[in-house]
Design an enzyme around this catalytic site. Structure first.
Site, PDB file in Angstrom:
ATOM      1  N   GLY A  71       0.813  -1.206   0.000  1.00 18.96           N
ATOM      2  CA  GLY A  71       0.000   0.000   0.000  1.00 18.96           C
ATOM      3  C   GLY A  71       0.850   1.262   0.000  1.00 18.96           C
ATOM      4  CG  ASN A 151      -4.828   4.381   8.751  1.00 18.25           C
ATOM      5  OD1 ASN A 151      -5.230   5.338   8.094  1.00 18.25           O
ATOM      6  ND2 ASN A 151      -3.731   4.435   9.470  1.00 18.25           N
ATOM      7  CB  ALA A 200      -2.089  -8.970  -0.466  1.00 15.16           C
ATOM      8  CB  CYS A 325       2.211   2.826   9.672  1.00 20.09           C
ATOM      9  SG  CYS A 325       1.143   1.670   8.836  1.00 20.09           S
TER      10      CYS A 325
END
Ligand code: PLP
Length: 380
Positions: A71, A151, A200, A325
């Protein structure tokens, strides 16, 4: 001690069927998809099949699917490539303030290089302001980047409205759908976006592979050169095994979507209800209505989110302080600040994200652990 994983937005486990689909491509079918001989032909056939399947599942054409390393690369490429390739139209572009750092940091890099960046508005529910967008667009706005689903707080954005508004201004729309593809049925043609990214490992596929959908005719400059792969737009030997895994994972996600979403939402709702009933200092962040079914994001007033995470981990409950992240950073989340949380409330927040493996009794156990940990940290 039983561990309860509540961090599915960070990543998901690989499904057994996906591993089985990938297995031959680690060993027997190892050829380089660019080789002209039989080994290469076997590899390219598998790569083409994966591309065809993914394209079909999101309503695209196969030649609109570009494999990337995930991504992050897809987001970097869409923003950097979209803005720089269209500078003959203008220098202005816009991003929402709640984007993933892969988008925000690329936008900042472009700004440092002389491009004119502005931010969309967002309300306290975490939904972007489309009325404001109408007034913010300029004649020379080349691109608007607005994520499909956030997110951190899980809000789902009105991308169809963004597309409608931007079309009238001849402005490209890119949407980061990394948190959406696999749990929301997306048809890129119906949606009308120009670019869309996904990854994925967010839907039980392998890590290290993603896709950028680029609508045919949209000008995007490459960011990785050095090979003719991906129709000369993204160099590097094709990762056939990961592409096969991604296609299988997306196929399974689509087949299971309705059933899985129903279960996940039911379990998530039990968790939310139990936490809210048990704690007078817990507040759910983000829209209740326009929200990913797997997301519960709370502020626990007066409690350090980081201390809570450590405390929960000791009890076997694995959650996150927003996005994997950015965990480990001391700065309060830019997303929570953008939706109006104070620095201290932002630092008192924890994200719980659910997946197919979490049972209702896990959700209740996890909620009880949250309640006792919060009370412990408050000294009560
Ligand atoms: N965009 C969003 C919204 C994400 O949540 C993430 C990862 O959490 C990414 C992009 C980056 O994806 P990847 O981990 O595949 O690089």
């Amino acid at each position: 001690m039983k561990r309860i994983y509540l961090d599915y937005s960070a990543t998901t486990p690989l499904k057994q069927e996906v591993l089985e689909a990938m297995s031959p491509y680690f060993t027997d079918v190892f050829g380089n998809a660019n080789s002209l001989h039989a080994f290469g032909r076997d590899a390219v056939r598998a790569l083409d099949d994966a591309r065809d399947k993914i394209a079909y599942l999101i309503g695209a054409k196969p030649n609109e699917i570009y494999f990337t390393s995930g991504g992050t690369e897809a987001d970097n490429w869409a923003v950097y490539g979209g803005v720089t390739a269209n500078k003959d139209k203008g220098m202005h572009f816009m991003v929402s303030p709640i984007e993933h750092p892969a988008v925000i940091s690329t936008a900042n890099r472009l700004k440092e290089n002389g491009y004119d960046l502005s931010y969309l508005g967002v309300n306290s529910d975490g939904i972007i302001d489309t009325d404001l967008l109408k007034n913010q667009l300029k004649k020379d706005t080349t691109l608007v980047a607005c994520m499909f689903a956030n997110n951190e707080v899980g809000t789902i954005q009105p991308i169809d409205k963004v597309v409608e508004i931007c079309k009238n201004n001849n402005t490209l729309v890119f949407t980061d759908a990394v948190q959406a593809v696999g749990s929301i049925d997306i048809d890129v043609k119906k949606l009308g976006v120009d670019m869309l990214s996904f990854s994925a490992h967010k839907f039980y596929g392998p890590k290290g592979i993603g896709c950028l959908y680029i609508k045919n005719g949209v000008k995007v400059s490459p960011i990785i050169s050095g090979g003719h792969q991906e129709r000369a737009k993204r160099g590097g030997t094709s990762n056939v095994v990961l592409a096969v895994g991604m296609a299988k994972a997306l196929e399974l996600a689509k087949q299971n979507m309705a059933r899985a979403n129903g279960n996940i939402k039911r379990v998530r709702d039990v968790f939310v209800k139990t936490v809210l009933q048990g704690l007078d200092n817990a507040y759910l962040n983000g829209s209740v209505e326009f929200r990913l079914v797997n997301n519960a994001h709370f502020t626990f007033k007066g409690v350090s989110g980081e201390a809570l995470l450590y405390n929960l981990d000791l009890k076997g409950v694995c959650a996150s302080n927003g996005s994997a992240c950015s965990s480990g950073t001391v700065e309060p989340s830019h997303v929570l600040k953008a939706i109006g949380l104070s620095d201290s409330d932002a630092k008192s927040s924890v994200r719980f994200t659910f997946g197919e493996e979490v049972s209702e009794s896990d959700a209740i156990d996890a909620a009880k652990a949250v309640i006792s940990s919060v009370n412990f940290l408050l000294g009560r």
